[in-house]
Design a protein around this motif. Structure first.
Motif, PDB file in Angstrom:
ATOM      1  N   VAL A 128      14.304 -31.524 -46.431  1.00  0.00           N
ATOM      2  CA  VAL A 128      13.417 -31.514 -47.971  1.00  0.00           C
ATOM      3  C   VAL A 128      14.348 -31.078 -48.814  1.00  0.00           C
ATOM      4  O   VAL A 128      14.960 -29.822 -48.981  1.00  0.00           O
ATOM      5  N   CYS A 129      14.612 -31.840 -49.947  1.00  0.00           N
ATOM      6  CA  CYS A 129      15.365 -31.308 -51.239  1.00  0.00           C
ATOM      7  C   CYS A 129      14.896 -30.147 -51.746  1.00  0.00           C
ATOM      8  O   CYS A 129      13.549 -30.292 -52.205  1.00  0.00           O
ATOM      9  N   THR A 130      15.523 -29.236 -52.237  1.00  0.00           N
ATOM     10  CA  THR A 130      15.207 -28.138 -52.978  1.00  0.00           C
ATOM     11  C   THR A 130      14.739 -28.384 -54.468  1.00  0.00           C
ATOM     12  O   THR A 130      14.254 -27.501 -55.225  1.00  0.00           O
ATOM     13  N   HIS A 131      15.231 -29.525 -54.675  1.00  0.00           N
ATOM     14  CA  HIS A 131      15.091 -29.826 -56.262  1.00  0.00           C
ATOM     15  C   HIS A 131      13.431 -30.428 -56.368  1.00  0.00           C
ATOM     16  O   HIS A 131      12.862 -29.501 -57.231  1.00  0.00           O
ATOM     17  N   ASP A 132      12.862 -31.411 -55.756  1.00  0.00           N
ATOM     18  CA  ASP A 132      11.823 -31.855 -56.061  1.00  0.00           C
ATOM     19  C   ASP A 132      11.303 -32.311 -54.416  1.00  0.00           C
ATOM     20  O   ASP A 132      10.247 -33.149 -54.544  1.00  0.00           O
ATOM     21  N   GLY A 133      11.506 -31.621 -53.472  1.00  0.00           N
ATOM     22  CA  GLY A 133      10.786 -32.112 -52.093  1.00  0.00           C
ATOM     23  C   GLY A 133      11.437 -33.441 -51.620  1.00  0.00           C
ATOM     24  O   GLY A 133      10.672 -34.006 -50.419  1.00  0.00           O
ATOM     25  N   GLY A 134      12.072 -34.141 -52.154  1.00  0.00           N
ATOM     26  CA  GLY A 134      12.722 -35.560 -51.431  1.00  0.00           C
ATOM     27  C   GLY A 134      13.322 -35.328 -50.150  1.00  0.00           C
ATOM     28  O   GLY A 134      13.918 -34.429 -49.729  1.00  0.00           O
ATOM     29  N   GLY A 135      13.106 -36.394 -49.353  1.00  0.00           N
ATOM     30  CA  GLY A 135      13.877 -36.373 -47.960  1.00  0.00           C
ATOM     31  C   GLY A 135      15.222 -36.592 -48.163  1.00  0.00           C
ATOM     32  O   GLY A 135      15.797 -37.267 -48.897  1.00  0.00           O
ATOM     33  N   PRO A 141      23.664 -30.001 -59.441  1.00  0.00           N
ATOM     34  CA  PRO A 141      22.349 -30.051 -59.912  1.00  0.00           C
ATOM     35  C   PRO A 141      21.696 -31.489 -59.514  1.00  0.00           C
ATOM     36  O   PRO A 141      22.585 -32.452 -59.251  1.00  0.00           O
ATOM     37  N   PRO A 142      20.537 -31.782 -59.927  1.00  0.00           N
ATOM     38  CA  PRO A 142      19.661 -30.741 -60.178  1.00  0.00           C
ATOM     39  C   PRO A 142      19.001 -29.846 -59.155  1.00  0.00           C
ATOM     40  O   PRO A 142      17.914 -29.104 -59.460  1.00  0.00           O
ATOM     41  N   ALA A 143      19.629 -29.652 -58.140  1.00  0.00           N
ATOM     42  CA  ALA A 143      19.361 -28.597 -57.052  1.00  0.00           C
ATOM     43  C   ALA A 143      20.132 -27.386 -57.017  1.00  0.00           C
ATOM     44  O   ALA A 143      21.140 -27.525 -57.275  1.00  0.00           O
ATOM     45  N   ILE A 193      23.812 -36.489 -50.099  1.00  0.00           N
ATOM     46  CA  ILE A 193      23.391 -36.842 -51.435  1.00  0.00           C
ATOM     47  C   ILE A 193      22.115 -37.267 -51.457  1.00  0.00           C
ATOM     48  O   ILE A 193      21.377 -38.122 -50.817  1.00  0.00           O
ATOM     49  N   CYS A 194      21.178 -36.369 -52.254  1.00  0.00           N
ATOM     50  CA  CYS A 194      19.662 -36.695 -52.210  1.00  0.00           C
ATOM     51  C   CYS A 194      19.404 -38.004 -52.749  1.00  0.00           C
ATOM     52  O   CYS A 194      19.831 -38.309 -53.703  1.00  0.00           O
ATOM     53  N   PRO A 195      18.715 -38.889 -52.039  1.00  0.00           N
ATOM     54  CA  PRO A 195      18.217 -40.282 -52.693  1.00  0.00           C
ATOM     55  C   PRO A 195      17.479 -40.431 -53.742  1.00  0.00           C
ATOM     56  O   PRO A 195      17.624 -41.237 -54.492  1.00  0.00           O
ATOM     57  N   ARG A 196      16.966 -39.198 -54.155  1.00  0.00           N
ATOM     58  CA  ARG A 196      15.876 -39.312 -55.380  1.00  0.00           C
ATOM     59  C   ARG A 196      16.685 -38.902 -56.670  1.00  0.00           C
ATOM     60  O   ARG A 196      16.631 -39.879 -57.565  1.00  0.00           O
ATOM     61  N   HIS A 197      17.432 -37.884 -56.677  1.00  0.00           N
ATOM     62  CA  HIS A 197      18.022 -37.694 -58.060  1.00  0.00           C
ATOM     63  C   HIS A 197      19.463 -37.338 -57.815  1.00  0.00           C
ATOM     64  O   HIS A 197      20.034 -36.827 -58.764  1.00  0.00           O
ATOM     65  N   GLY A 198      20.130 -37.295 -56.835  1.00  0.00           N
ATOM     66  CA  GLY A 198      21.625 -37.050 -56.702  1.00  0.00           C
ATOM     67  C   GLY A 198      22.095 -35.867 -56.163  1.00  0.00           C
ATOM     68  O   GLY A 198      23.422 -35.732 -56.320  1.00  0.00           O
ATOM     69  N   ALA A 199      21.454 -34.768 -56.043  1.00  0.00           N
ATOM     70  CA  ALA A 199      21.903 -33.422 -55.736  1.00  0.00           C
ATOM     71  C   ALA A 199      22.850 -33.740 -54.493  1.00  0.00           C
ATOM     72  O   ALA A 199      22.343 -34.363 -53.641  1.00  0.00           O
ATOM     73  N   ARG A 200      23.706 -32.773 -54.326  1.00  0.00           N
ATOM     74  CA  ARG A 200      24.377 -32.841 -53.090  1.00  0.00           C
ATOM     75  C   ARG A 200      24.298 -31.268 -52.357  1.00  0.00           C
ATOM     76  O   ARG A 200      24.101 -30.579 -53.086  1.00  0.00           O
TER      77      ARG A 200
HETATM   78  S1  FES Z   1      14.402 -34.475 -55.076  1.00  0.00           S
HETATM   79 FE1  FES Z   1      16.477 -34.198 -54.531  1.00  0.00          FE
HETATM   80  S2  FES Z   1      17.593 -34.381 -56.395  1.00  0.00           S
HETATM   81 FE2  FES Z   1      15.673 -34.410 -57.115  1.00  0.00          FE
END
Ligand code: FES
Length: 103
Positions: free
Chosen positions: A42-49, A79-81, A61-68
């Motif tokens: 669970v990504c701490t930015h917006d909950g993406g897997g 960022p954005p995490a 690398i989060c598939p949603r917005h690219g946080a590492r």
């Molecule tokens: S949900 Fe992972 S970077 Fe936004």
């Protein structure tokens, strides 16, 4: 603390991943060059897997917005995490990958 079985080690090839559900939620387990790393899925930015995200240099690398995130520590690296994810000790016993559930 207890050890939770994930999958046979030879099923999670280098560069591949698996997920396992703990009471606290899903954990993603990555094989990086034969070494296993486990972090919350669970990504701490917006909950993406995070399972299935590209892995580079022991970072996922989060598939949603690219946080590492660092696979060794769970630390948010870009960022954005900003908050870390939990990470878990791993081991291989009798050919099975296990993670330590510290909850
Ligand atoms: S949900 Fe992972 S970077 Fe936004």
């Amino acid at each position: 603390m207890s050890w939770v079985r994930v999958a046979p080690a030879d099923v999670i090839a280098p560069g591949d991943y698996a997920t396992v559900e703990l009471e606290s939620g899903f954990v993603a387990v990555f094989n990086v060059d034969g070494e296993f790393f486990a972090i919350d899925d669970v990504c701490t930015h917006d909950g993406g897997g995070l399972a299935g995200g590209a892995v580079e240099d022991h970072q996922v690398i989060c598939p949603r917005h690219g946080a590492r995130f660092c696979l060794r520590t769970g630390k948010a690296l870009t960022p954005p995490a900003y908050e870390p994810v939990n990470h878990y000790a791993t081991r291989v016993v009798d050919g099975m990958v296990e993670i330590e559930d510290g909850q």
